[in-house]
Design a protein around this motif. Structure first.
Motif, short mmCIF file in Angstrom:
data_model
loop_
_atom_site.label_atom_id
_atom_site.label_comp_id
_atom_site.label_asym_id
_atom_site.label_seq_id
_atom_site.Cartn_x
_atom_site.Cartn_y
_atom_site.Cartn_z
N GLY A 40 21.65 16.79 28.81
CA GLY A 40 21.84 15.66 29.12
C GLY A 40 23.48 15.11 29.36
O GLY A 40 24.06 16.12 29.69
N ILE A 41 23.84 14.00 29.14
CA ILE A 41 25.43 13.55 29.16
C ILE A 41 25.73 13.05 28.02
O ILE A 41 25.07 12.12 27.18
N PHE A 42 27.00 13.21 27.48
CA PHE A 42 27.77 12.69 26.37
C PHE A 42 28.88 11.85 26.67
O PHE A 42 29.46 12.10 27.75
N ALA A 43 29.12 10.99 25.79
CA ALA A 43 30.29 9.99 25.88
C ALA A 43 31.30 10.33 24.66
O ALA A 43 30.41 10.20 23.56
N TYR A 91 17.28 17.92 28.94
CA TYR A 91 16.58 18.78 29.74
C TYR A 91 16.96 18.65 31.08
O TYR A 91 16.60 19.40 31.86
N LYS A 92 17.98 17.69 31.65
CA LYS A 92 18.43 17.72 32.84
C LYS A 92 19.69 18.51 32.84
O LYS A 92 20.43 18.80 31.69
N ILE A 93 20.16 18.69 34.09
CA ILE A 93 21.35 19.65 34.26
C ILE A 93 22.39 18.77 35.26
O ILE A 93 21.82 18.14 36.25
N PHE A 94 23.48 18.64 34.80
CA PHE A 94 24.29 17.82 35.48
C PHE A 94 25.48 18.42 35.81
O PHE A 94 26.64 18.51 35.12
N GLN A 118 36.35 1.84 40.69
CA GLN A 118 35.61 0.53 40.18
C GLN A 118 34.95 0.87 38.59
O GLN A 118 33.96 0.01 38.35
N ASN A 119 35.23 2.12 38.29
CA ASN A 119 34.66 2.59 36.93
C ASN A 119 33.11 2.74 36.86
O ASN A 119 32.35 2.57 36.04
N ILE A 120 32.53 3.03 38.16
CA ILE A 120 31.05 3.44 38.30
C ILE A 120 31.07 4.79 38.16
O ILE A 120 31.71 5.56 38.67
N ILE A 121 30.03 5.24 37.31
CA ILE A 121 29.83 6.46 37.10
C ILE A 121 28.78 7.17 37.80
O ILE A 121 27.57 6.59 37.92
N PHE A 122 29.15 8.18 38.39
CA PHE A 122 27.71 8.85 39.42
C PHE A 122 27.51 10.25 38.67
O PHE A 122 28.71 10.98 38.29
N ALA A 123 26.20 10.82 38.27
CA ALA A 123 26.06 12.05 37.68
C ALA A 123 24.96 12.75 38.93
O ALA A 123 24.14 12.25 39.09
N VAL A 168 21.23 11.52 42.45
CA VAL A 168 22.30 10.99 41.74
C VAL A 168 22.06 9.96 40.93
O VAL A 168 21.37 8.94 41.52
N TYR A 169 22.32 9.91 39.72
CA TYR A 169 21.98 8.62 38.84
C TYR A 169 23.54 7.75 38.71
O TYR A 169 24.48 8.64 38.84
#
Length: 197
Positions: free
Chosen positions: A144-147, A163-166, A174-179, A184-185
């Motif tokens: 997944g994604i970590f912060a 279990y996803k691959i990023f 604008q501080n919008i996150i795209f993964a 695209v999330y």
């Protein structure tokens, strides 16, 4: 018909042209368009960034390499604890972040001369981005994604991302996150909630 199409294709390819800034037609010969090897032939190159001073940093399966002559020559950075450097990211103020395979995230504030481990070991980090507040986001292969939290106490941003691959992360102005995964999330609230676009 095939032969005529083939001949026309050759004619078109041999007479490529473009318009320059003076609106003049400029012919570009195929011999003018080329790629040349620039070293590191024995490495798998995961990513490269250009530093503010013009040097290059490459993340490879054999660690980090640096070039101070536009990629003509490369020198391995002496940082044995990094291992495989799976991704490289540089934020606007010149800090360089390296993601690794199971060794964590490293940061350099001096053009890659010294590195500090920020934690997040035991995952395969595949992408890094940093938001306007300095929070680091790390995409992984299968975890997944970590912060980053305070003192780099890392937390998952969404348990459903396991279990996803990023392989790609982007945070815009604008501080919008795209993964990027299979689609695209997007997160508009610093990674608290996500939608698939």
């Amino acid at each position: 018909i095939f032969i005529i199409s083939f001949i026309l294709s050759l004619i078109l390819l041999s007479n490529c042209s473009s318009i320059n800034e003076n609106n003049d037609l400029v012919t570009i010969e195929p011999k003018d368009i080329f790629w040349a090897k620039s070293g590191l032939d024995s490495c798998w190159i995961y990513s490269i960034v250009s530093l503010l001073n013009g040097n290059l940093i490459a993340g490879t399966n054999y660690g980090i390499y640096k070039s101070s002559d536009v990629g003509l020559n490369w020198e391995k950075v002496k940082q044995d604890s990094i291992g495989t450097a799976t991704c490289v990211y540089m934020n606007p103020d010149g800090k360089v972040f390296i993601g690794t395979y199971n060794k964590g995230i490293f940061v350099s504030s001096d053009n890659g001369n010294s590195w500090t481990n920020l934690g997040l070991q035991n995952v395969n980090i595949s992408s890094i981005s940093v938001d306007a507040f300095g929070k680091i986001f790390a995409g992984t292969r299968g975890n997944g994604i970590f912060a980053s939290g305070s003192n780099y106490n890392w937390k998952e941003v969404n348990p459903d991302f396991n279990y996803k691959i990023f392989p790609s992360l982007l945070i815009n102005s604008q501080n919008i996150i795209f993964a990027g995964d299979a689609g695209v999330y997007r997160s508009d609230d610093g990674g608290n909630s996500w939608s698939l676009k």
